[in-house]
Design an enzyme around this catalytic site. Structure first.
Site, mmCIF file in Angstrom:
data_model
loop_
_atom_site.group_PDB
_atom_site.id
_atom_site.type_symbol
_atom_site.label_atom_id
_atom_site.label_comp_id
_atom_site.label_asym_id
_atom_site.label_seq_id
_atom_site.Cartn_x
_atom_site.Cartn_y
_atom_site.Cartn_z
ATOM 1 N N ASP A 265 -5.544 -16.687 -2.778
ATOM 2 C CA ASP A 265 -4.219 -16.984 -2.243
ATOM 3 C C ASP A 265 -3.306 -15.840 -2.664
ATOM 4 O O ASP A 265 -3.603 -15.068 -3.584
ATOM 5 C CB ASP A 265 -3.698 -18.339 -2.730
HETATM 6 C C1 BGC Z 1 0.068 -19.849 0.766
HETATM 7 C C2 BGC Z 1 -1.168 -19.671 1.617
HETATM 8 C C3 BGC Z 1 -0.900 -18.650 2.680
HETATM 9 C C4 BGC Z 1 -0.498 -17.344 1.999
HETATM 10 C C5 BGC Z 1 -0.215 -16.211 2.964
HETATM 11 C C6 BGC Z 1 0.648 -18.543 0.260
HETATM 12 O O1 BGC Z 1 1.939 -18.750 -0.169
HETATM 13 O O2 BGC Z 1 -0.220 -20.699 -0.316
HETATM 14 O O3 BGC Z 1 -1.564 -20.889 2.166
HETATM 15 O O4 BGC Z 1 -2.002 -18.487 3.513
HETATM 16 O O5 BGC Z 1 0.680 -17.560 1.243
HETATM 17 O O6 BGC Z 1 0.948 -16.423 3.651
#
Ligand code: BGC
Length: 748
Positions: A265
């Site tokens: 993540d």
């Molecule tokens: C989220 C993810 C997301 C990533 C990219 C993070 O803040 O938890 O689910 O895919 O950002 O935007």
């Protein structure tokens, strides 16, 4: 052209073709199997080239190998539509004019269809949008289990039941990946709250881990064949998910034989040695919060960039781990960006709008309908619509799932359109003010929702008009603002916000023909429940929201959605909140202990007094009636096939979901009273009958034995409970298990 010249040209063309074939390196030859191609590509790469492919080079891309013609890998959120383009290294908009998409219904709505065919259609459609926008990895779907109704991100997930989420996620993944676009299943694992998400350390016993929190991920990997997975922000057993050897190496890669890439993540990586050695393959978003802030151009400093290169060069970390990561990344690129045979995709096609509307209508849940207040009757001439959610664009906001849509049909517009066709007049009153902002990372709705009236004036104005109307349709719920259904934090409480309970109460007093339609991704308290005759749970439906809601309210579509999570009476009716102990939620000194164990959703409320549940898991009404006949069972391998006759005894065409729960009355371990193990949806015309066929393998009767680490079926009597909601069991079948069985190949 003279024949001799033609012949020369033909010979030249042929020899070029031979040269081209002879010169084509194995990694480019798509007739070879992928592992041969990966091996060949890896053998040609320098160490810095290997390092370059395993971490981000921009907010959403990682580098390929330009020298070898291996393309970059582009990711996109996910999971409800294709995120607008952001700047190379900023969260802000790139200002593109060709990046508006179709917003599909939120995953709670998809789960509420209880229809894997809808998940396949969803995956195929969103995958086509991703492909058209040239994205190779779709950051979704999410299958974190609904542990608490306060979790701000539940709307992005598929509810409280591991079996339902597992069935739905498999079809979603297959649909997406049929486009040569990878699904990236998130957030692996135990990321069940947003509050303190970057630090929270989860402790959970193994039985609960394997029976509740892992099955949907396992299904995604083993049955869905997901090409990538996203470890989340949280810690489990003291280690961050991205650095967690047990989750990533032991379970995901060794036990489940996952051959794809584990993609961090955004900003979830914390240490080079840990992340290099424990099973993560790609690092994204470091030194950002994944939402709106972050250091710029620090890609060489990433934990899997220069610091890793240095440790490799010094011989302090083995090349074998790096090669394993690179192999997985190359496999991912070859399955997607380097796949010359993948379809071209399409954006904003009428097919996609139709899919969004179909999934939306099929996911809407009719919770209550006393006296058949719905669908809107022929004698209704004057409708008053009340509520901010009738006029608020809901596709902007909520965090990384925020979208820039080509169109979004608002509930009021959908209702107006359907009413106009029937000669019904529609008036509108705001009723309450929630959040008037409409902006996320530079995408604005362009709506002016400012409102000068006070809360009590708004209620008084709505009530005055409600008295004059034939019918009132209240459209409220939560929204995508911080501390509502939104990433980055949890809700503060279980009640509907912004004085809505007062307003609903007043409307119900003013006009008994009041229908309550709530747009949320979470359950909420309903102090007005007894007074309300009709309640509709309408989720966040995206681009086609208004038309989908109107389809159901006016009866053009007969509702067939079923709740994917329990609507309990009070927050304390959810097990994690029943202890009044902050260690269980939201955490104490950084730790959260899942003391409630298997007691998630109906597995807990089944043991409570029925009155503690407003609407049970699996509940959802129809405008027609169904009769469930006597089921029959026959052996199938080591399990059973159960055939359930269903008849439509009402006057409208409609669909019913037949649900089969397994109950093990006597066991050496404490088991939930019942657990969903099969379901099937059937569409029937009035007077028509049909059969739903349910398959229950041996694993449907098993529990996870933490001592042996084997799924175990004990001898004794089991019951298969068949109904159309978890609290509406109509038929029972007894199954006798003669001897104990350990399910070796269902090991984990
Ligand atoms: C989220 C993810 C997301 C990533 C990219 C993070 O803040 O938890 O689910 O895919 O950002 O935007």
């Amino acid at each position: 052209m003279k024949n001799s010249l033609k012949a020369i040209l033909a010979i030249t063309a042929a020899s070029f073709a031979v040269m081209a074939t002879a010169a084509m390196p194995a990694y480019l030859d798509e007739s070879l199997d992928i592992d041969t191609r990966v091996k060949d590509a890896l053998s040609r790469m320098t160490v810095p080239e290997k390092i370059a492919v395993i971490h981000a080079q921009s907010k959403f891309s990682s580098r390929g190998v330009p020298r070898l013609g291996i393309p970059d890998l582009w990711c996109t959120d996910g999971p409800h539509g294709i995120r607008p383009e952001v700047l190379w290294d900023e969260w802000e908009q790139a200002g593109a004019t060709n990046d508006s998409c179709v917003a599909f219904p939120a995953l709670t709505c998809l789960a509420a269809t209880w229809n894997p065919d809808m998940a396949l259609l969803y995956g195929k459609s969103i995958g086509e949008e991703a492909r058209y926008r040239n994205k190779s990895v779709l950051l979704g779907p999410g299958v974190n289990i609904y542990r608490t109704p306060l979790n701000g991100r539940n709307f992005e997930y598929m509810g409280e039941d591991p079996f339902l989420a597992g069935r739905m996620v498999v079809s979603y993944i297959k649909g997406v990946q049929s486009n040569g676009v990878a699904a990236c299943v998130k957030h692996f694992a135990l990321n069940n709250q947003e509050r303190d998400r970057n630090t929270v350390n989860v402790s959970v016993d193994d039985r609960t881990l394997y029976e509740i929190y892992l099955p949907a991920f396992k299904a995604a990997v083993k049955d869905g064949g997901a090409w990538s997975i996203m470890p989340g922000y949280n810690r489990y057993d003291g280690s961050f998910a991205c650095e967690n050897r047990r989750l990533l190496t032991d379970i995901l890669k060794n036990d489940w034989k996952f051959d794809g890439a584990a993609i961090s993540d955004w900003g979830a990586v914390h240490n080079t040695e840990n992340v290099a050695s424990n099973g993560l393959d790609m690092e994204f978003g470091s030194w950002t919060n994944g939402l709106n802030w972050g250091a710029s151009n620090s890609y060489n400093d990433y934990y899997l960039a220069d610091p890793y290169l240095k440790l490799i060069n010094e011989g302090k970390l083995p090349m074998s781990d790096l090669d394993d990561k690179v192999r997985r990344v190359l496999r991912l690129i070859m399955r997607t960006a380097m796949n010359r045979n993948r379809p071209f995709g399409s954006l904003n096609s009428e097919d996609h709008y139709a899919a969004a509307r179909r999934i939306g209508t099929e996911g809407i849940v009719l919770l209550k309908n006393n006296g058949n207040l719905l669908p809107v009757a022929d004698n209704i001439r004057k409708i008053l619509v009340v509520g901010e959610n009738a006029i608020k664009m809901m596709t902007v906001g909520g965090g990384s799932s925020s979208l820039k849509v080509q169109r979004e049909i608002l509930p009021l517009d959908g209702i107006r359109r359907a009413a106009a066709g029937r000669g019904i007049s529609v008036d509108y009153e705001r009723g309450y003010v929630g959040d008037t902002t409409g902006e996320y990372n530079g995408v604005t709705t362009g709506q002016d929702l400012s409102e000068p009236r006070t809360a009590s004036q708004l209620i008084a104005d709505a009530v005055a008009k409600a008295r004059e109307a034939d019918m009132v349709i209240f459209v409220g719920g939560l929204n995508k603002s911080p501390k509502q259904d939104s990433e980055g934090d949890d809700r503060n409480d279980f009640a509907l916000p912004y004085h809505q309970n007062e307003l609903i109460d007043a409307l119900l007093d003013a006009n008994s023909n009041t229908v309550i339609v709530n747009l949320t991704g979470n359950a909420y308290s309903m102090p007005w429940l007894d007074k309300a005759r009709a309640i509709v749970q309408a989720w966040y439906i995206g681009s086609e929201s208004g038309d989908a809601i109107a389809d159901v309210l006016f009866g053009d579509v007969n509702p067939s959605g079923k709740l994917p999570f329990t609507f309990a009476k009070a927050l304390t009716d959810y097990a994690p909140h029943s202890y009044g102990d902050s260690l269980i939620y939201p955490g104490s000194n950084g730790d959260v202990v899942y003391k409630e164990g298997l007691g998630i959703g109906y597995r807990h409320t089944d043991r409570l007094n029925r009155r503690r549940v407003n609407f049970a898991f699996g509940h959802g009404l129809s405008y027609t009636d169904f009769k469930i006949g006597d089921p029959t069972q026959s052996p199938d391998g080591d399990g059973y096939i159960v055939t359930v006759p269903v008849s439509n005894t009402g006057s409208r065409e409609g669909a019913e979901v037949i649900q089969a729960y397994v109950s093990d009355s006597k066991s050496s371990v404490s088991r939930p009273l019942k657990e969903l193990k099969a379901f099937g949806k059937i569409n029937l015309k009035p007077g028509e009958s049909g059969n739903v066929t349910l398959t229950l393998g041996k694993e449907a009767f098993a529990f996870f034995n933490p001592a042996s680490k084997l799924w175990t079926v004990e001898p004794g009597t089991f019951e298969i409970l068949i109904g159309n909601a978890s609290d509406a069991i109509k038929k029972k079948i007894k199954i006798i298990q003669v001897s104990q069985v350990q399910l070796a190949d269902f090991r984990l």
